[in-house]
Scaffold this motif. Structure first.
Motif: not given
Length: 145
Positions: A136-145
């Protein structure tokens, strides 16, 4: 599930019936989607096969499936609202989804759960047999406004 409950509740894949606000309200307080923005919930619904569980016009449950309808499916965001739990609705709902005609060619189903292993095991789900093959790969920038 007894027949009386089946006549009181129904399941639909009609997205126009979904109560997006109720879905968002529930999901933003869940461990797996905490603080999820409304726009992300809307986008996930738009791009998934969705199932609503209803008592009359009131939505009491929700689930969605991310799938190609042929080889794989990911069961996501399954919930029954608290006042409706303990009646067998969750079992009926999951069984309905897994038996849905358009999903019968799917060979590999996946889901993630922290606390509902017992429910899903009754439908053939088990721990990964080869977890070293799943990444899996987590995108820690996702869901940022």
């Amino acid at each position: 599930m007894n027949e009386e409950l089946k006549h009181k509740f129904y399941i639909s894949t009609d997205k126009s019936k979904l109560d997006i606000k109720a879905i968002h309200d529930f999901l933003q307080s869940c461990y797996w989607t905490e603080n999820i923005p409304l726009r992300i919930v809307e986008k996930s619904i738009k791009n998934s096969l969705c199932f609503g569980l209803y008592e009359g016009d009131t939505q009491v449950g929700f689930a969605r499936v991310i799938t190609d309808y042929a080889t794989s499916a990911l069961l996501k965001d399954v919930f029954i609202l608290e006042p409706y739990r303990g009646q067998g609705l969750g079992k009926w709902f999951v069984n309905y989804i897994l038996e849905y005609p358009e999903l019968q060619d799917v060979q590999r189903w996946l889901l993630g759960t922290k606390d509902a292993h017992g429910l899903y095991r009754r439908y053939g789900f088990k721990n990964l047999t080869e977890p070293e093959k799943i990444m899996m790969r987590l995108n820690h920038n996702a869901h940022q406004l």
